[in-house]
Motif scaffolding. Structure first.
Motif, PDB file in Angstrom:
ATOM      1  N   GLN A  95       0.852  -1.186   0.000  1.00 20.71           N
ATOM      2  CA  GLN A  95       0.000   0.000   0.000  1.00 20.71           C
ATOM      3  C   GLN A  95       0.888   1.236   0.000  1.00 20.71           C
ATOM      4  O   GLN A  95       1.875   1.307   0.742  1.00 20.71           O
ATOM      5  N   LEU A  96       0.508   2.205  -0.825  1.00 18.19           N
ATOM      6  CA  LEU A  96       1.277   3.431  -0.961  1.00 18.19           C
ATOM      7  C   LEU A  96       0.365   4.627  -0.735  1.00 18.19           C
ATOM      8  O   LEU A  96      -0.737   4.679  -1.296  1.00 18.19           O
ATOM      9  N   VAL A  97       0.830   5.583   0.062  1.00 22.76           N
ATOM     10  CA  VAL A  97       0.036   6.776   0.348  1.00 22.76           C
ATOM     11  C   VAL A  97       0.904   8.009   0.156  1.00 22.76           C
ATOM     12  O   VAL A  97       1.884   8.203   0.899  1.00 22.76           O
ATOM     13  N   GLU A  98       0.543   8.830  -0.813  1.00 20.28           N
ATOM     14  CA  GLU A  98       1.287  10.062  -1.078  1.00 20.28           C
ATOM     15  C   GLU A  98       0.733  11.221  -0.248  1.00 20.28           C
ATOM     16  O   GLU A  98      -0.452  11.231   0.125  1.00 20.28           O
ATOM     17  N   ARG A 155       7.929  19.376  -1.354  1.00 20.35           N
ATOM     18  CA  ARG A 155       8.423  18.020  -1.153  1.00 20.35           C
ATOM     19  C   ARG A 155       7.249  17.075  -0.989  1.00 20.35           C
ATOM     20  O   ARG A 155       6.415  17.257  -0.098  1.00 20.35           O
ATOM     21  N   LEU A 156       7.222  16.078  -1.818  1.00 19.68           N
ATOM     22  CA  LEU A 156       6.210  15.031  -1.730  1.00 19.68           C
ATOM     23  C   LEU A 156       6.764  13.845  -0.956  1.00 19.68           C
ATOM     24  O   LEU A 156       7.955  13.560  -1.016  1.00 19.68           O
ATOM     25  N   SER A 157       5.872  13.164  -0.251  1.00 20.74           N
ATOM     26  CA  SER A 157       6.236  11.956   0.475  1.00 20.74           C
ATOM     27  C   SER A 157       5.331  10.813   0.034  1.00 20.74           C
ATOM     28  O   SER A 157       4.181  11.034  -0.354  1.00 20.74           O
ATOM     29  N   CYS A 158       5.854   9.619   0.118  1.00 20.92           N
ATOM     30  CA  CYS A 158       5.082   8.420  -0.184  1.00 20.92           C
ATOM     31  C   CYS A 158       5.418   7.377   0.871  1.00 20.92           C
ATOM     32  O   CYS A 158       6.551   6.890   0.924  1.00 20.92           O
ATOM     33  N   ALA A 159       4.443   7.066   1.705  1.00 22.51           N
ATOM     34  CA  ALA A 159       4.629   6.084   2.759  1.00 22.51           C
ATOM     35  C   ALA A 159       4.161   4.716   2.282  1.00 22.51           C
ATOM     36  O   ALA A 159       3.060   4.592   1.743  1.00 22.51           O
ATOM     37  N   ALA A 160       4.997   3.713   2.487  1.00 19.08           N
ATOM     38  CA  ALA A 160       4.683   2.363   2.032  1.00 19.08           C
ATOM     39  C   ALA A 160       4.424   1.444   3.213  1.00 19.08           C
ATOM     40  O   ALA A 160       5.006   1.597   4.281  1.00 19.08           O
ATOM     41  N   SER A 161       3.551   0.474   2.985  1.00 19.01           N
ATOM     42  CA  SER A 161       3.288  -0.546   3.991  1.00 19.01           C
ATOM     43  C   SER A 161       2.905  -1.836   3.275  1.00 19.01           C
ATOM     44  O   SER A 161       2.570  -1.821   2.089  1.00 19.01           O
ATOM     45  N   GLY A 162       2.982  -2.921   4.002  1.00 19.46           N
ATOM     46  CA  GLY A 162       2.546  -4.199   3.454  1.00 19.46           C
ATOM     47  C   GLY A 162       3.587  -4.956   2.680  1.00 19.46           C
ATOM     48  O   GLY A 162       3.291  -5.998   2.107  1.00 19.46           O
ATOM     49  N   TRP A 193       0.284   1.221  -6.846  1.00 21.39           N
ATOM     50  CA  TRP A 193       0.170   2.663  -6.989  1.00 21.39           C
ATOM     51  C   TRP A 193      -0.480   3.282  -5.768  1.00 21.39           C
ATOM     52  O   TRP A 193      -1.337   2.667  -5.128  1.00 21.39           O
ATOM     53  N   GLY A 194      -0.074   4.515  -5.486  1.00 17.97           N
ATOM     54  CA  GLY A 194      -0.784   5.293  -4.496  1.00 17.97           C
ATOM     55  C   GLY A 194      -1.981   5.984  -5.140  1.00 17.97           C
ATOM     56  O   GLY A 194      -2.227   5.852  -6.345  1.00 17.97           O
ATOM     57  N   GLN A 195      -2.690   6.757  -4.338  1.00 19.53           N
ATOM     58  CA  GLN A 195      -3.900   7.426  -4.817  1.00 19.53           C
ATOM     59  C   GLN A 195      -3.589   8.747  -5.513  1.00 19.53           C
ATOM     60  O   GLN A 195      -4.447   9.303  -6.198  1.00 19.53           O
ATOM     61  N   GLY A 196      -2.381   9.245  -5.333  1.00 13.26           N
ATOM     62  CA  GLY A 196      -1.967  10.482  -5.976  1.00 13.26           C
ATOM     63  C   GLY A 196      -2.141  11.701  -5.097  1.00 13.26           C
ATOM     64  O   GLY A 196      -2.977  11.720  -4.190  1.00 13.26           O
ATOM     65  N   THR A 197      -1.329  12.717  -5.365  1.00 19.86           N
ATOM     66  CA  THR A 197      -1.431  13.988  -4.663  1.00 19.86           C
ATOM     67  C   THR A 197      -1.308  15.106  -5.700  1.00 19.86           C
ATOM     68  O   THR A 197      -0.447  15.061  -6.583  1.00 19.86           O
ATOM     69  N   GLN A 198      -2.175  16.094  -5.595  1.00 22.85           N
ATOM     70  CA  GLN A 198      -2.244  17.155  -6.584  1.00 22.85           C
ATOM     71  C   GLN A 198      -1.177  18.212  -6.336  1.00 22.85           C
ATOM     72  O   GLN A 198      -1.049  18.719  -5.216  1.00 22.85           O
ATOM     73  N   VAL A 199      -0.457  18.559  -7.379  1.00 25.75           N
ATOM     74  CA  VAL A 199       0.488  19.674  -7.347  1.00 25.75           C
ATOM     75  C   VAL A 199       0.028  20.678  -8.402  1.00 25.75           C
ATOM     76  O   VAL A 199      -0.103  20.340  -9.575  1.00 25.75           O
ATOM     77  N   THR A 200      -0.208  21.889  -7.950  1.00 26.71           N
ATOM     78  CA  THR A 200      -0.635  22.946  -8.863  1.00 26.71           C
ATOM     79  C   THR A 200       0.349  24.104  -8.756  1.00 26.71           C
ATOM     80  O   THR A 200       0.569  24.622  -7.660  1.00 26.71           O
ATOM     81  N   VAL A 201       0.923  24.481  -9.890  1.00 23.59           N
ATOM     82  CA  VAL A 201       1.875  25.583  -9.933  1.00 23.59           C
ATOM     83  C   VAL A 201       1.218  26.746 -10.667  1.00 23.59           C
ATOM     84  O   VAL A 201       0.773  26.599 -11.806  1.00 23.59           O
TER      85      VAL A 201
END
Length: 124
Positions: free
Chosen positions: A3-6, A19-26, A114-122
């Motif tokens: 499982q991945l969570v961004e 800075r983006l992070s992605c935590a993994a488990s499982g 895959w994680g669920q994704g995180t939005q980056v808006t510039v």
């Protein structure tokens, strides 16, 4: 199952950093190569960066080389994406992903988790 969570996305101005992070488990994180992808509206998902299991080898898309840095902390089961000098064209949903094997694969279809994704808006 992995499982991945961004996290860490947001709205920033051009030239800023994030800075983006992605935590993994499982899974056994320290054995997994990890990658970041991104998908802008109306575009295909594209490769951004890859890091091997130890963090000793990294690979970047030409579009982010010199501006983005991928890293990992195996003690925290987390992979990071430091994004500097952000541009309008970096706007996208950013995903972390992993797959079996250590080869640098830039094709998203080859990734199993895959994680669920995180939005980056510039903005300008």
């Amino acid at each position: 199952q992995v499982q991945l969570v961004e996290s860490g996305g947001g709205l920033v101005q051009a030239g800023d950093s994030l800075r983006l992070s992605c935590a993994a488990s499982g899974g056994t994180f320290s054995r997994l190569a990890m990658a970041w992808f991104r998908q802008a509206p109306g575009k295909e998902r594209e490769f951004v960066a890859h890091i091997n299991w130890s963090g000793g080898a990294t690979y970047y898309a030409d579009s982010v080389k010199g501006r983005f840095t991928i890293s990992r902390d195996n003690a925290k089961n987390t992979v990071y994406l430091q994004m500097n000098s952000l541009k309008l064209e970096d706007t996208a949903v950013y995903y972390c992903a992993t797959r079996s094997g250590m080869a640098v694969i830039t094709t998203p279809e080859r990734y199993e988790y895959w994680g669920q994704g995180t939005q980056v808006t510039v903005s300008s």
